[in-house]
Design an enzyme around this catalytic site. Sequence first.
Site, PDB file in Angstrom:
ATOM      1  N   ASP A  87     -10.671  -8.902   7.638  1.00 61.23           N
ATOM      2  CA  ASP A  87     -12.038  -8.789   7.123  1.00 61.23           C
ATOM      3  C   ASP A  87     -12.700 -10.163   7.033  1.00 61.23           C
ATOM      4  O   ASP A  87     -13.901 -10.303   7.311  1.00 61.23           O
ATOM      5  CB  ASP A  87     -12.037  -8.127   5.748  1.00 61.23           C
ATOM      6  CG  ASP A  87     -11.843  -6.619   5.823  1.00 61.23           C
ATOM      7  OD1 ASP A  87     -11.708  -6.091   6.948  1.00 61.23           O
ATOM      8  OD2 ASP A  87     -11.807  -5.964   4.761  1.00 61.23           O
TER       9      ASP A  87
ATOM     10  N   LYS B  24       4.037 -15.578   3.157  1.00 65.74           N
ATOM     11  CA  LYS B  24       4.046 -16.402   1.938  1.00 65.74           C
ATOM     12  C   LYS B  24       5.500 -16.682   1.588  1.00 65.74           C
ATOM     13  O   LYS B  24       5.994 -16.404   0.492  1.00 65.74           O
ATOM     14  CB  LYS B  24       3.331 -15.653   0.799  1.00 65.74           C
ATOM     15  CG  LYS B  24       3.049 -16.513  -0.422  1.00 65.74           C
ATOM     16  CD  LYS B  24       2.093 -17.663  -0.157  1.00 65.74           C
ATOM     17  CE  LYS B  24       1.785 -18.401  -1.463  1.00 65.74           C
ATOM     18  NZ  LYS B  24       1.033 -19.653  -1.221  1.00 65.74           N
TER      19      LYS B  24
ATOM     20  N   TYR C  54       0.804  -1.211   0.000  1.00 63.68           N
ATOM     21  CA  TYR C  54       0.000   0.000   0.000  1.00 63.68           C
ATOM     22  C   TYR C  54       0.844   1.271   0.000  1.00 63.68           C
ATOM     23  O   TYR C  54       0.353   2.340  -0.333  1.00 63.68           O
ATOM     24  CB  TYR C  54      -0.945   0.020   1.200  1.00 63.68           C
ATOM     25  CG  TYR C  54      -1.994  -1.075   1.190  1.00 63.68           C
ATOM     26  CD1 TYR C  54      -2.165  -1.902   0.087  1.00 63.68           C
ATOM     27  CD2 TYR C  54      -2.802  -1.308   2.289  1.00 63.68           C
ATOM     28  CE1 TYR C  54      -3.106  -2.916   0.069  1.00 63.68           C
ATOM     29  CE2 TYR C  54      -3.766  -2.310   2.282  1.00 63.68           C
ATOM     30  CZ  TYR C  54      -3.908  -3.113   1.177  1.00 63.68           C
ATOM     31  OH  TYR C  54      -4.848  -4.107   1.162  1.00 63.68           O
TER      32      TYR C  54
ATOM     33  N   ASP D 157      -2.363 -18.603   2.521  1.00 62.33           N
ATOM     34  CA  ASP D 157      -3.488 -19.344   1.952  1.00 62.33           C
ATOM     35  C   ASP D 157      -4.005 -20.398   2.930  1.00 62.33           C
ATOM     36  O   ASP D 157      -5.219 -20.601   3.066  1.00 62.33           O
ATOM     37  CB  ASP D 157      -3.118 -19.971   0.603  1.00 62.33           C
ATOM     38  CG  ASP D 157      -1.717 -20.561   0.562  1.00 62.33           C
ATOM     39  OD1 ASP D 157      -0.979 -20.432   1.555  1.00 62.33           O
ATOM     40  OD2 ASP D 157      -1.349 -21.149  -0.473  1.00 62.33           O
TER      41      ASP D 157
ATOM     42  N   ASP E  77      -5.082  -7.048   5.950  1.00 60.77           N
ATOM     43  CA  ASP E  77      -6.306  -6.408   5.492  1.00 60.77           C
ATOM     44  C   ASP E  77      -7.342  -7.457   5.108  1.00 60.77           C
ATOM     45  O   ASP E  77      -8.509  -7.413   5.531  1.00 60.77           O
ATOM     46  CB  ASP E  77      -5.971  -5.510   4.294  1.00 60.77           C
ATOM     47  CG  ASP E  77      -7.116  -4.590   3.892  1.00 60.77           C
ATOM     48  OD1 ASP E  77      -8.180  -4.625   4.539  1.00 60.77           O
ATOM     49  OD2 ASP E  77      -6.940  -3.834   2.923  1.00 60.77           O
TER      50      ASP E  77
END
Length: 344
Positions: A253, A193, A142, A225, A249
């Site tokens: 959520d 990851k 970001y 994942d 993020d």
Amino acid sequence: MATHKIAVLPGDGIGQEVTPEAVRVLRAVGKGAGATFEFEEALIGGAAIDAAGTPLPSETLALCRNADAILFGAVGGPKWDALPQEQRAERGLLALRKELDLYANLRPALCFPMLIDASPLKRSVVEGTDIMVIRELTGGLYFGEPRGRESFADGGERAINTMVYTTREIERVTRVAFEVARKRRRRLASVDKANVLVVSQLWREVVTRIGKDYPDVALEHVLVDNCAMALVHKPTHFDTIVTENTFGDILSDEAAILAGSMGMLPSASLGPAGAGGRNVGLYEPVAGLLLRYSLNMTEAAGRIEGAVQRVLEQGRRTGDIARPGDKVLGTREMGDHVVHELEG
């Protein structure tokens, strides 16, 4: 009697509806806690674009810098979606996080016993869920450079975002995570990851090294994942989770489905400890976390959380968590009942 300066940023949409209720709750709990609050509102997001031409006016930033804590509502909406990326309403929040160095985002996902049926997942899956997701908030995709778009002579384009993390950025959010885990059930899952991303390989190395300073906390590394699957398959496996910005993020959520609604996930974004060890923080817009993490008013925070739980036990619900037979209330009415519990 202590006086605390609170910057209030309602922002856009639902933010303008829920933020006043958080203010009312703080006023009510302050009466019994020997504390007073000075609230001052400012513009951010789309409302700020309309009034001042920028999603984060300098006056808003100055107010936040001088506040003890920040109550934040929401930003964005269809009205501003067509603006260039750097001018959109959401950039106001991103810029505020960056300017105040709000690097650690805490999002607890707690499945209240009386709200188990609000989740679309089976009772046997979500019952007992109590997770704290800690997300690094000022680095990664970001904010990384280079970023942007460029055009080619053949009419094609290329878009670039860069995932960047330094050792320091990883270290400081990791220490926050271990400290939080120490106060919970002493289990920390670091999500990355590392089988694909070089950034994640550094992340895992740093977290492993910091973990040696916390031998009382059990550390595990989980690929993102696998974590996403486990959150909806066996969420009670997790206690505290720490991860980078983009993964955090998405995962935080996703955790909202465990609590029944996005509105049930509080959010605290903390910066470096300042005078007296306090953390300047931004709260979306959660009074209990504000008291607990920025003002060190643990007892008052517990009173608010207890009041909310009693209102839920009475069967009162807002529309997003309501089931057939529940007493469905609007935001203001729900606030009335919470305030009543606090004053009673």
